[in-house]
Design a protein around this motif. Structure first.
Motif, PDB file in Angstrom:
ATOM      1  N   ALA A 122     -25.301 -20.159 -19.570  1.00 23.15           N
ATOM      2  CA  ALA A 122     -23.846 -20.290 -19.528  1.00 23.15           C
ATOM      3  C   ALA A 122     -23.224 -19.906 -20.858  1.00 23.15           C
ATOM      4  N   ILE A 123     -23.864 -20.303 -21.964  1.00 24.79           N
ATOM      5  CA  ILE A 123     -23.326 -19.982 -23.283  1.00 24.79           C
ATOM      6  C   ILE A 123     -23.467 -18.493 -23.571  1.00 24.79           C
ATOM      7  N   ALA A 124     -24.614 -17.919 -23.214  1.00 25.74           N
ATOM      8  CA  ALA A 124     -24.833 -16.494 -23.457  1.00 25.74           C
ATOM      9  C   ALA A 124     -23.839 -15.651 -22.682  1.00 25.74           C
ATOM     10  N   TYR A 125     -23.469 -16.112 -21.492  1.00 25.13           N
ATOM     11  CA  TYR A 125     -22.493 -15.391 -20.676  1.00 25.13           C
ATOM     12  C   TYR A 125     -21.192 -15.203 -21.442  1.00 25.13           C
ATOM     13  N   TYR A 126     -20.777 -16.226 -22.160  1.00 25.68           N
ATOM     14  CA  TYR A 126     -19.508 -16.154 -22.878  1.00 25.68           C
ATOM     15  C   TYR A 126     -19.640 -15.546 -24.257  1.00 25.68           C
ATOM     16  N   GLN A 127     -20.855 -15.156 -24.614  1.00 26.89           N
ATOM     17  CA  GLN A 127     -20.984 -14.338 -25.813  1.00 26.89           C
ATOM     18  C   GLN A 127     -20.367 -12.958 -25.585  1.00 26.89           C
ATOM     19  N   ASN A 128     -20.162 -12.605 -24.310  1.00 30.05           N
ATOM     20  CA  ASN A 128     -19.543 -11.329 -23.986  1.00 30.05           C
ATOM     21  C   ASN A 128     -18.020 -11.403 -23.958  1.00 30.05           C
ATOM     22  N   SER A 129     -17.441 -12.573 -24.195  1.00 29.79           N
ATOM     23  CA  SER A 129     -15.998 -12.749 -24.041  1.00 29.79           C
ATOM     24  C   SER A 129     -15.250 -12.483 -25.348  1.00 29.79           C
ATOM     25  N   ILE A 189     -12.654 -19.992 -17.857  1.00 32.66           N
ATOM     26  CA  ILE A 189     -14.102 -20.204 -17.938  1.00 32.66           C
ATOM     27  C   ILE A 189     -14.620 -20.972 -16.732  1.00 32.66           C
ATOM     28  N   PHE A 190     -13.914 -22.020 -16.316  1.00 31.19           N
ATOM     29  CA  PHE A 190     -14.406 -22.787 -15.169  1.00 31.19           C
ATOM     30  C   PHE A 190     -14.269 -22.001 -13.870  1.00 31.19           C
ATOM     31  N   LEU A 191     -13.276 -21.114 -13.783  1.00 36.62           N
ATOM     32  CA  LEU A 191     -13.204 -20.236 -12.614  1.00 36.62           C
ATOM     33  C   LEU A 191     -14.404 -19.298 -12.567  1.00 36.62           C
ATOM     34  N   ASN A 192     -14.861 -18.872 -13.713  1.00 35.94           N
ATOM     35  CA  ASN A 192     -16.052 -18.032 -13.757  1.00 35.94           C
ATOM     36  C   ASN A 192     -17.310 -18.814 -13.417  1.00 35.94           C
ATOM     37  N   LEU A 193     -17.457 -19.977 -14.019  1.00 35.55           N
ATOM     38  CA  LEU A 193     -18.677 -20.752 -13.817  1.00 35.55           C
ATOM     39  C   LEU A 193     -18.777 -21.323 -12.410  1.00 35.55           C
ATOM     40  N   ASP A 194     -17.677 -21.843 -11.901  1.00 36.64           N
ATOM     41  CA  ASP A 194     -17.721 -22.561 -10.636  1.00 36.64           C
ATOM     42  C   ASP A 194     -16.976 -21.861  -9.498  1.00 36.64           C
ATOM     43  N   GLY A 195     -16.046 -20.977  -9.808  1.00 41.79           N
ATOM     44  CA  GLY A 195     -15.239 -20.369  -8.761  1.00 41.79           C
ATOM     45  C   GLY A 195     -15.459 -18.884  -8.585  1.00 41.79           C
ATOM     46  N   GLU A 196     -16.395 -18.325  -9.361  1.00 42.67           N
ATOM     47  CA  GLU A 196     -16.733 -16.902  -9.236  1.00 42.67           C
ATOM     48  C   GLU A 196     -15.497 -16.010  -9.324  1.00 42.67           C
ATOM     49  N   LEU A 197     -14.785 -16.107 -10.429  1.00 44.98           N
ATOM     50  CA  LEU A 197     -13.613 -15.266 -10.655  1.00 44.98           C
ATOM     51  C   LEU A 197     -14.016 -13.796 -10.604  1.00 44.98           C
ATOM     52  N   GLU A 198     -13.275 -13.009  -9.840  1.00 52.99           N
ATOM     53  CA  GLU A 198     -13.574 -11.587  -9.682  1.00 52.99           C
ATOM     54  C   GLU A 198     -12.591 -10.745 -10.491  1.00 52.99           C
ATOM     55  N   GLY A 206     -27.169 -19.067  -9.844  1.00 55.62           N
ATOM     56  CA  GLY A 206     -26.197 -19.268  -8.772  1.00 55.62           C
ATOM     57  C   GLY A 206     -24.849 -19.728  -9.260  1.00 55.62           C
ATOM     58  N   ARG A 207     -24.478 -19.438 -10.508  1.00 56.84           N
ATOM     59  CA  ARG A 207     -23.204 -19.916 -11.044  1.00 56.84           C
ATOM     60  C   ARG A 207     -22.337 -18.768 -11.515  1.00 56.84           C
ATOM     61  N   GLY A 208     -22.430 -17.628 -10.847  1.00 52.68           N
ATOM     62  CA  GLY A 208     -21.575 -16.508 -11.206  1.00 52.68           C
ATOM     63  C   GLY A 208     -22.010 -15.813 -12.476  1.00 52.68           C
ATOM     64  N   LEU A 209     -23.239 -16.102 -12.967  1.00 49.96           N
ATOM     65  CA  LEU A 209     -23.707 -15.482 -14.194  1.00 49.96           C
ATOM     66  C   LEU A 209     -24.466 -14.202 -13.862  1.00 49.96           C
ATOM     67  N   SER A 210     -24.495 -13.291 -14.793  1.00 51.07           N
ATOM     68  CA  SER A 210     -25.093 -11.987 -14.554  1.00 51.07           C
ATOM     69  C   SER A 210     -26.296 -11.776 -15.443  1.00 51.07           C
TER      70      SER A 210
END
Length: 330
Positions: free
Chosen positions: A101-108, A201-210, A284-288
């Motif tokens: 989850a933290i690494a995902y937001y290293q791209n932000s 961030i929570f939309l990305n983690l839990d709501g799969e923001l597109e 399964g949390r919208g992470l790539s």
């Protein structure tokens, strides 16, 4: 009495000097906050929001180990008590689930577009009348003189932050000037930017923001925050005279001193995550699982986000203008 008229120019000159003291209206003259402080307060709000999300995520793991030998609750408690410890966190010490989850937001990237505009106007004037009473009529002569000066300065600039770096820095000394509320000049107080960061961030983690259909691999969200403060002051003393006999004399004299100061402060804040893939990925949390984008790509996507929000604001302004004209024509 007529001899006193030259002094009117002197009085008007003094008023002009008093009204024209500031020839370069900058924010600190009115609000007490210079550009450095305004920027610091916005960045520190974003920093605190990012830190709060790390703490919230850690607390979800309760007694499970998440960082070194620390449980989620232990890590959260330590970071709350010692915010300076954020600067010493090492990504490799997080357990895999939280590390992803933290690494995902290293791209932000967090981008800011600031517009700080100050306008001052000073109007000084004098009006009076001369009167002479004759045997069969009264001669009256009116006169007036007015000066109007307006000064306007607009400062605009863009800056950006890498989310993971901002979460660890700047330090507490940099953020010490943040106030909770500033009633007259709200840009100097809290602006609740936390809501933007948390929702994204929570939309990305839990709501799969597109992302958009044109840019499905880019997630972005932005707020446009605008504050306008106008202060006006007026002073209008006047005098009435009765000239003796039939001589020409001053019958009345009034002064006008009107001043206003308007501060227009706007900041666009965007948060953008690049190249994150689409749909559910790791855990399964919208992470790539895709490799992170290059620094150049991330910075360009962040800059584009500001342009997207600006274009949307312009579009909305045109629509609102059209609606206003339509209502007037009914």
């Amino acid at each position: 009495m007529i001899k006193s008229i030259p002094y009117l120019g002197i009085a008007l000159g003094i008023g002009s000097l008093a009204g024209g003291c500031s020839v370069y209206p900058v924010s600190q003259e009115a609000s007490g906050d210079n550009t450095f402080n305004i920027v610091a307060k916005v960045r520190c709000e974003v920093r605190d929001a990012l830190r709060g999300i790390v703490i919230t995520e850690a607390e979800k793991y309760l007694s499970d180990r998440v960082y070194g030998s620390e449980s989620g609750l232990e890590l959260a408690a330590r970071l709350k008590a010692n915010p300076q410890d954020f600067s010493r966190l090492r990504t490799e010490l997080f357990t895999p689930s939280l590390r992803k989850a933290i690494a995902y937001y290293q791209n932000s990237t967090i981008n800011y577009d600031f517009t700080l505009q100050g306008t001052e106007s000073n109007v000084q004037g004098v009006q009076g009348g001369l009167i002479r009473t004759l045997p069969r009529d009264v001669a009256v002569v009116g006169f007036g003189l007015e000066g109007d000066r307006t000064r306007d300065v607009k400062r605009n600039f863009e800056i950006s932050d890498h989310a993971i770096t901002l979460a660890q820095k700047p330090d507490e000394d940099y953020c010490r000037m943040v106030r909770d509320v500033a009633f007259i000049y709200p840009m100097g107080g809290q602006k609740n930017i936390r809501d933007l960061i948390e929702n994204f961030i929570f939309l990305n983690l839990d709501g799969e923001l597109e992302g958009s259909t044109k840019e499905p691999n880019i997630r972005r969200m932005g707020d446009t925050i605008l504050f306008r403060t106008r202060l006006t002051g007026n002073l209008a003393p006047g005098f009435t005279f009765t000239p003796p006999g039939g001589a020409l004399g001053l019958s009345g004299l009034s002064f006008r001193n009107t001043n206003f100061r308007e501060d227009y402060h706007q900041v666009i804040v965007t948060i953008t995550t690049s190249a994150v893939g689409a749909g559910k990925g790791l855990s399964g949390r919208g992470l790539s699982g895709k490799a992170p984008p290059s620094d150049q790509r991330r910075e360009q996507d962040g800059t584009n986000s500001i342009a997207v929000i600006r274009a949307k604001n312009l579009q909305d302004a045109v629509i609102q203008l059209g609606d206003g004209i339509s209502r007037l024509s009914r």
